[in-house]
Every structure is written in C-alpha cells, then in structure tokens.
Motif scaffolding. Structure first.
Motif, PDB file in Angstrom:
ATOM      1  N   GLY A 113       0.826  -1.199   0.000  1.00 40.89           N
ATOM      2  CA  GLY A 113       0.000   0.000   0.000  1.00 40.89           C
ATOM      3  C   GLY A 113       0.863   1.252   0.000  1.00 40.89           C
ATOM      4  N   ASP A 114       0.275   2.384  -0.376  1.00 40.03           N
ATOM      5  CA  ASP A 114       1.065   3.605  -0.461  1.00 40.03           C
ATOM      6  C   ASP A 114       0.132   4.814  -0.523  1.00 40.03           C
ATOM      7  OD1 ASP A 114       3.394   5.069  -0.552  1.00 40.03           O
ATOM      8  OD2 ASP A 114       4.142   4.172  -2.415  1.00 40.03           O
ATOM      9  N   HIS A 115       0.703   5.985  -0.254  1.00 41.89           N
ATOM     10  CA  HIS A 115      -0.010   7.264  -0.407  1.00 41.89           C
ATOM     11  C   HIS A 115       0.764   8.065  -1.439  1.00 41.89           C
ATOM     12  CE1 HIS A 115      -2.526  10.684   0.662  1.00 41.89           C
ATOM     13  NE2 HIS A 115      -1.430  11.429   0.744  1.00 41.89           N
ATOM     14  N   LEU A 116       0.195   8.213  -2.627  1.00 38.03           N
ATOM     15  CA  LEU A 116       0.889   8.836  -3.752  1.00 38.03           C
ATOM     16  C   LEU A 116       0.508  10.307  -3.869  1.00 38.03           C
ATOM     17  CD1 LEU A 116       2.684   8.409  -6.318  1.00 38.03           C
ATOM     18  CD2 LEU A 116       0.530   8.115  -7.558  1.00 38.03           C
ATOM     19  N   HIS A 117       1.534  11.153  -3.990  1.00 32.65           N
ATOM     20  CA  HIS A 117       1.302  12.578  -4.203  1.00 32.65           C
ATOM     21  C   HIS A 117       2.549  13.151  -4.856  1.00 32.65           C
ATOM     22  CE1 HIS A 117      -0.084  16.726  -2.458  1.00 32.65           C
ATOM     23  NE2 HIS A 117      -0.449  16.556  -3.715  1.00 32.65           N
ATOM     24  N   GLY A 118       2.395  13.803  -5.995  1.00 38.26           N
ATOM     25  CA  GLY A 118       3.555  14.379  -6.658  1.00 38.26           C
ATOM     26  C   GLY A 118       3.184  15.108  -7.929  1.00 38.26           C
ATOM     27  N   ILE A 119       4.215  15.508  -8.653  1.00 34.20           N
ATOM     28  CA  ILE A 119       4.072  16.280  -9.887  1.00 34.20           C
ATOM     29  C   ILE A 119       4.923  15.633 -10.972  1.00 34.20           C
ATOM     30  CG2 ILE A 119       4.431  18.499 -11.028  1.00 34.20           C
ATOM     31  CD1 ILE A 119       2.360  18.786  -8.875  1.00 34.20           C
ATOM     32  N   GLN A 120       4.336  15.485 -12.158  1.00 38.04           N
ATOM     33  CA  GLN A 120       5.169  15.187 -13.324  1.00 38.04           C
ATOM     34  C   GLN A 120       5.057  16.336 -14.311  1.00 38.04           C
ATOM     35  OE1 GLN A 120       4.964  12.020 -16.702  1.00 38.04           O
ATOM     36  NE2 GLN A 120       6.385  11.235 -15.171  1.00 38.04           N
ATOM     37  N   ALA A 121       6.211  16.856 -14.706  1.00 38.60           N
ATOM     38  CA  ALA A 121       6.285  17.939 -15.681  1.00 38.60           C
ATOM     39  C   ALA A 121       7.074  17.470 -16.896  1.00 38.60           C
ATOM     40  CB  ALA A 121       6.962  19.162 -15.058  1.00 38.60           C
ATOM     41  N   TRP A 122       6.796  18.099 -18.033  1.00 40.69           N
ATOM     42  CA  TRP A 122       7.628  17.942 -19.222  1.00 40.69           C
ATOM     43  C   TRP A 122       8.267  19.277 -19.536  1.00 40.69           C
ATOM     44  CZ3 TRP A 122       3.896  15.398 -23.330  1.00 40.69           C
ATOM     45  CH2 TRP A 122       3.492  14.128 -22.876  1.00 40.69           C
ATOM     46  N   VAL A 123       9.557  19.227 -19.880  1.00 40.33           N
ATOM     47  CA  VAL A 123      10.298  20.402 -20.313  1.00 40.33           C
ATOM     48  C   VAL A 123      10.646  20.208 -21.788  1.00 40.33           C
ATOM     49  CG1 VAL A 123      12.401  21.760 -20.003  1.00 40.33           C
ATOM     50  CG2 VAL A 123      11.228  20.802 -18.009  1.00 40.33           C
ATOM     51  N   ALA A 124      10.178  21.097 -22.655  1.00 39.11           N
ATOM     52  CA  ALA A 124      10.488  21.003 -24.077  1.00 39.11           C
ATOM     53  C   ALA A 124      11.967  21.320 -24.307  1.00 39.11           C
ATOM     54  CB  ALA A 124       9.611  21.963 -24.878  1.00 39.11           C
ATOM     55  N   LEU A 125      12.610  20.521 -25.141  1.00 43.07           N
ATOM     56  CA  LEU A 125      14.014  20.773 -25.465  1.00 43.07           C
ATOM     57  C   LEU A 125      14.121  21.926 -26.461  1.00 43.07           C
ATOM     58  CD1 LEU A 125      15.251  17.085 -25.793  1.00 43.07           C
ATOM     59  CD2 LEU A 125      15.502  18.621 -23.837  1.00 43.07           C
TER      60      LEU A 125
END
Length: 297
Positions: A113-125
C-alpha cells in the motif's frame, strides 16, 4: 502581476488513476520551457492493486520528463536499461531527445500500500537539441539544494534560483522549486525570466491581496513577487525562457508536425525499443492519424 489563472482539470489515466492536468492549457500552452504539468494524487493505493493502475510502456521525443514526489514511490524502467525507484524529494530526469520509451509502476503500493502525491512535468528541449541522444539521471540529496527561511522549507528541483543550482542538466535557462510554507510565511518567487508561474499543490496562498487555493496555477509576469501562505501550503514555483513554438501529439513534443507523424509511425511499426521487463504490455497509439495541429488537453 498575475497574467492568467489556470485551474487543474481531472484526467483519467485508466485503472482508477486520475491526475490534475494543468499544462498544456488551450489559452496557455507553455510557461517558459514547461509544456506539461500533471498533479498526481493525493491518492491512497491499497495493497494488492491491479497492474491496470501502472503506466505501461510508452514513447517520448523532444522533451525531458521531470518526476517529483511529495509522498509515495514509483518504479521507473526505460529502454536504455535504467530501473530506478523514485521517492519523496527526489527527481527522475529523463531526456527523451530522439526517442525513448519507459514505464512507471506502483510496485511498492502493490506490495504494502502507499499514499501517492507528486508532480510530473515535461520540459520542451530547445532548438538544436530536440534530437539529442536520450538519457536518464536520478537526483537526490545535495543535487536538490535545500534551505529553510522564515517558515519556508525549500527544495530546488532544477535550474538556478535563490542563489542555488540543482544537479540535473538542463538544456535551457529555467528554475523549478518546491516550497513547503507554514501559515503566515512569505516566499519570493524568483524574477529574471520572461515567463514564470506558481502552482498550489496543497493549502492556500495570498498574492496581490487575493486568496488562491489548491489546484490553481498562477501565471505571472517577469518581475519578482512574493506569496504568503494562508495556511500550511505546498507551492511549486517554475519558469524560464521560452523555447519557441512546440506541437504536441500524444506523448510527443516537437517544433515539426512532420516529426510528430514520423514518431507516431515509428511507434506503430514497432521501431521504438521497449523496456525489456515490460515488452508484453505497452500503450498503443491513439486511434486515428497524427493531427495536423497541436492536441490540447
């Protein structure tokens, strides 16, 4: 000065997993080089969750993915052979360049089990580097400089700000930081870049005499400004120099629509290598041809 307020929009990734999509937005596709911004969770994952919650192997070109967690754990695997768990206050920085595939699995959650919290970003090259060789790096500890000042606890995720420089190699001028703010604490949002924003991941803040809540991105002008926490808050600040027009199709980013079509054809034809451990199950190309204009989410 606030130029625009962007509200997160809920998007399903399948298997019961939802994210808050912030960028791209129809009226504001990018902030500096940041072309994609997803708020993951907060979400409780029960032991024994099915594999349908995992993000199966999928391709990228022309960008770097930047994954950062407040809580939980994700297992990354890619076609270069890297296998790396990411945990809170760490960064997985994957540069797709000419092409890479990867998967993101919730193996710890499946086990205990887990508690998920975060951010995924993309940076254009930037121009001239969209087709560089793909690479992967993991950053923790001293690579993410930490500071505490007047009720603000900060981690610099990427780029340079607050007199500090993070460890990940960036391809264009940018900054990206995580601020945990106690009630009443005030933090500066770095200036000096043409485009900047802050995103409220939790809590509420005041800027310019107005209160803003969790799930809102405030797109700002270039001048430095200050934000005050109205309650305990988690704030992401980001910005940088624009890299020029970019088009998006599915998981691909490019300055060329023709290149998007070629990437789609390569994936469809099986010409993009898969992570070895995940060969049996991958995300298929969306139905229909690659669009002749950027896809908005």
């Amino acid at each position: 000065m606030i130029e625009m307020i962007i509200e997160q929009r809920r998007r399903s990734l399948g298997g019961g997993m939802e994210v808050g999509r912030v960028l791209p937005f129809a009226k504001r596709r990018m902030v500096g080089p940041f072309i994609f911004f997803d708020h993951m969770g907060p979400l409780d994952l029960a032991p024994g969750i099915g594999r349908d919650v995992d993000v199966r192997p999928h391709p990228h070109i022309g960008l770097a993915t930047v994954t950062y967690l407040f809580s939980g754990e994700i297992m990354h695997r890619d076609s270069l052979g890297y296998e790396q768990a990411i945990r809170p206050q760490e960064v997985n920085w994957m540069t797709a360049g000419s092409g890479i595939t990867h998967s993101e699995r919730f193996e710890r959650a499946r086990a205990v089990g887990d508690h998920l919290h975060g951010i995924q970003a993309w940076v254009a090259l930037p121009d001239g580097e969209e087709e560089i060789a793909p690479s992967f790096s993991h950053h923790a500890g001293d690579d993410l400089p930490h500071w505490v000042d007047g009720g603000v606890s900060g981690h610099l995720i990427a780029g340079s700000a607050y007199g500090l420089t993070a460890g990940a190699q960036t391809r264009s001028p940018l900054f990206y930081a995580h601020l945990d703010m106690a009630p009443g604490a005030t933090a500066e949002i770095p200036g000096g870049h043409k485009e900047r924003a802050l995103y409220i991941s939790a809590g509420a803040v005041e800027l310019g005499g107005t209160r803003y809540e969790s799930g809102q991105m405030l797109v700002l002008g270039a001048a430095a400004s200050r934000v005050t926490a109205q309650e305990r808050s988690t704030v992401m600040v980001l910005g940088g120099e624009p890299v020029g027009e970019r088009f998006i199709y599915w998981n691909f980013v490019s300055s060329s629509k023709d290149r998007l079509g070629q990437a789609a054809a390569d994936w469809q034809a099986g010409r993009m290598k898969l992570p070895d451990a995940d060969d049996a199950e991958f995300i298929p190309l969306p139905d229909g041809p690659a669009p002749s204009a950027p896809a908005m989410s």
